[in-house]
Design a protein around this motif. Structure first.
Motif, PDB file in Angstrom:
ATOM      1  N   GLU A  83       0.829  -1.203   0.000  1.00 54.20           N
ATOM      2  CA  GLU A  83       0.000   0.000   0.000  1.00 54.20           C
ATOM      3  C   GLU A  83       0.866   1.256   0.000  1.00 54.20           C
ATOM      4  O   GLU A  83       1.742   1.411   0.853  1.00 54.20           O
ATOM      5  CB  GLU A  83      -0.917   0.010   1.227  1.00 54.20           C
ATOM      6  N   GLY A  84       0.620   2.140  -0.950  1.00 57.46           N
ATOM      7  CA  GLY A  84       1.357   3.400  -1.022  1.00 57.46           C
ATOM      8  C   GLY A  84       2.691   3.317  -1.726  1.00 57.46           C
ATOM      9  O   GLY A  84       3.375   4.327  -1.873  1.00 57.46           O
ATOM     10  N   ALA A  85       3.076   2.131  -2.178  1.00 56.01           N
ATOM     11  CA  ALA A  85       4.385   1.973  -2.824  1.00 56.01           C
ATOM     12  C   ALA A  85       4.381   2.582  -4.221  1.00 56.01           C
ATOM     13  O   ALA A  85       3.367   2.585  -4.920  1.00 56.01           O
ATOM     14  CB  ALA A  85       4.766   0.499  -2.905  1.00 56.01           C
ATOM     15  N   GLY A  86       5.537   3.095  -4.627  1.00 52.35           N
ATOM     16  CA  GLY A  86       5.720   3.629  -5.972  1.00 52.35           C
ATOM     17  C   GLY A  86       6.713   2.781  -6.742  1.00 52.35           C
ATOM     18  O   GLY A  86       7.256   1.787  -6.229  1.00 52.35           O
ATOM     19  N   GLU A 117       9.023   9.343  -9.369  1.00 49.67           N
ATOM     20  CA  GLU A 117      10.284   8.602  -9.480  1.00 49.67           C
ATOM     21  C   GLU A 117      10.975   8.383  -8.139  1.00 49.67           C
ATOM     22  O   GLU A 117      11.855   7.536  -8.029  1.00 49.67           O
ATOM     23  CB  GLU A 117      11.245   9.344 -10.415  1.00 49.67           C
ATOM     24  N   LYS A 118      10.586   9.140  -7.110  1.00 55.57           N
ATOM     25  CA  LYS A 118      11.274   9.054  -5.818  1.00 55.57           C
ATOM     26  C   LYS A 118      10.650   7.973  -4.938  1.00 55.57           C
ATOM     27  O   LYS A 118       9.500   7.589  -5.137  1.00 55.57           O
ATOM     28  CB  LYS A 118      11.227  10.413  -5.120  1.00 55.57           C
ATOM     29  N   PRO A 119      11.391   7.496  -3.935  1.00 57.20           N
ATOM     30  CA  PRO A 119      10.836   6.502  -3.006  1.00 57.20           C
ATOM     31  C   PRO A 119       9.686   7.084  -2.211  1.00 57.20           C
ATOM     32  O   PRO A 119       9.642   8.283  -1.925  1.00 57.20           O
ATOM     33  CB  PRO A 119      12.027   6.179  -2.091  1.00 57.20           C
ATOM     34  N   GLN A 141      21.598   5.927  -0.744  1.00 55.00           N
ATOM     35  CA  GLN A 141      22.603   6.936  -1.072  1.00 55.00           C
ATOM     36  C   GLN A 141      22.244   7.693  -2.347  1.00 55.00           C
ATOM     37  O   GLN A 141      22.472   8.893  -2.462  1.00 55.00           O
ATOM     38  CB  GLN A 141      23.976   6.276  -1.231  1.00 55.00           C
ATOM     39  N   LYS A 142      21.667   6.980  -3.302  1.00 51.16           N
ATOM     40  CA  LYS A 142      21.343   7.576  -4.595  1.00 51.16           C
ATOM     41  C   LYS A 142      20.182   8.556  -4.504  1.00 51.16           C
ATOM     42  O   LYS A 142      20.184   9.594  -5.178  1.00 51.16           O
ATOM     43  CB  LYS A 142      21.017   6.472  -5.598  1.00 51.16           C
ATOM     44  N   TYR A 143      19.224   8.260  -3.630  1.00 54.05           N
ATOM     45  CA  TYR A 143      17.983   9.034  -3.648  1.00 54.05           C
ATOM     46  C   TYR A 143      17.770   9.937  -2.428  1.00 54.05           C
ATOM     47  O   TYR A 143      16.827  10.730  -2.419  1.00 54.05           O
ATOM     48  CB  TYR A 143      16.784   8.094  -3.780  1.00 54.05           C
ATOM     49  N   PHE A 144      18.630   9.835  -1.417  1.00 52.60           N
ATOM     50  CA  PHE A 144      18.403  10.618  -0.201  1.00 52.60           C
ATOM     51  C   PHE A 144      19.601  11.512   0.107  1.00 52.60           C
ATOM     52  O   PHE A 144      20.709  11.015   0.333  1.00 52.60           O
ATOM     53  CB  PHE A 144      18.126   9.698   0.995  1.00 52.60           C
ATOM     54  N   ALA A 212      12.815   5.120 -12.794  1.00 55.00           N
ATOM     55  CA  ALA A 212      12.726   3.896 -11.995  1.00 55.00           C
ATOM     56  C   ALA A 212      12.224   2.735 -12.846  1.00 55.00           C
ATOM     57  O   ALA A 212      12.749   1.616 -12.767  1.00 55.00           O
ATOM     58  CB  ALA A 212      11.808   4.111 -10.792  1.00 55.00           C
ATOM     59  N   LEU A 213      11.224   2.999 -13.687  1.00 49.18           N
ATOM     60  CA  LEU A 213      10.717   1.960 -14.581  1.00 49.18           C
ATOM     61  C   LEU A 213      11.788   1.530 -15.570  1.00 49.18           C
ATOM     62  O   LEU A 213      11.955   0.334 -15.840  1.00 49.18           O
ATOM     63  CB  LEU A 213       9.480   2.466 -15.323  1.00 49.18           C
TER      64      LEU A 213
END
Length: 294
Positions: A83-86, A117-119, A141-144, A212-213
């Protein structure tokens, strides 16, 4: 003044020591307890030959009846919808799953998640206890931009994600309380419906691509994993459905299965109920069974 400084430093030392202790204890709990969420479950399975993995948000978790799909396909299926995942969260799931297991086919839900595209906060929280895992570490590390704080300030990662991995969840893990839904199955059916359904509105526009895709597609190609992209159903009161038509033009392999379901089969406009999930699971298999034979 010296007495004050001494007391202050002593108190500071105690606080820091407690933070390190709490961080250590929480981490050990999540590393060694039975899985209570799907990321934990993925990290606990090793050297498995997985026939089919479904990934996406609640529109996968609520829509794919894994036991039914197993019985009609002859495959072994897991439902990793959260639930809520991207898509970024699904990317991390896939990285972890495919690193230690063989996955023949991944079904991935695509719809409005294409716009992000972000978590998500949920996916991030579930990953925090495992920040020392090399795959989780490189992903965060890549996204935060605050990675250093998350990794090196004791207990910070747990404090800011308390609703998901705080004391309550740690306690349930310690006492081995079983989660509501078995992560190894993953199907979370909704019962009944909320008639009349409230309309939902899809975005007016979508980006040209989703990084991300694209990474998910590359990862599947590298590991010889078949990737099937699909859109789950929406109710008849959904507005801006042209969004989905435009999406299929940008993602030619996307199966648009959004229409054809009576409103009585929906729990709300974006989620099927258990009866609807049964019908959709059968229809999805019927639509893609020739692909599964490859």
């Amino acid at each position: 003044m010296k007495k004050f400084l001494k007391s202050f430093l002593s108190l500071l030392f105690i606080v820091v020591a407690l933070l390190y202790l709490c961080d250590f204890c929480y981490t050990q709990i999540y590393l060694n307890s039975n899985p209570r969420n799907k990321l934990q479950y993925i990290l606990n399975i090793k050297n498995k030959d997985i026939d089919v993995a479904f990934m996406g948000s609640s529109r996968v978790a609520n829509h794919i009846n894994t036991k039914l799909f197993d019985s009609i396909s002859g495959k072994k299926t897991i439902n990793l919808g959260v639930e809520g995942a991207g898509l970024n969260d699904n990317l991390l799931q896939l990285k972890l799953l495919i690193a230690t297991n063989t996955v023949s086919t991944v079904y991935l839900q695509i719809d409005t998640n294409f716009n992000h595209e972000k978590p998500s906060n949920i996916g991030t929280a579930e990953a925090m206890p495992f920040i020392n895992n090399s795959i989780v570490k490189s992903h965060i590390q890549k996204y935060f931009s605050n990675y250093e704080k998350l990794a090196y300030i004791p207990f910070y990662r747990y404090a800011i994600n308390d609703p998901k991995i705080g004391f309550r969840e740690a306690f349930f893990s310690v006492v081995n309380k079983k989660p509501t839904i078995d992560p190894s199955n993953g199907f979370t059916p909704k019962y009944g419906n909320r008639l009349p359904l409230k309309e939902t509105t899809l975005p007016k526009n979508s980006p040209l691509k989703n990084s991300a895709l694209e990474e998910i597609i590359r990862l599947c190609e590298q590991h010889n994993t078949q990737l099937i992209l699909f859109v789950s159903p929406y109710c008849s009161k959904t507005k801006n459905t042209v969004y989905l038509e435009n999406l299929t033009a940008k993602v030619p392999s996307l199966l648009n299965l959004a229409k054809g379901y009576d409103d009585s089969l929906f729990y709300n406009c974006s989620h099927l109920n258990a009866e609807g999930a049964t019908l959709f699971t059968r229809n999805l298999y019927r639509t893609t069974k020739e692909l599964l034979k490859k």
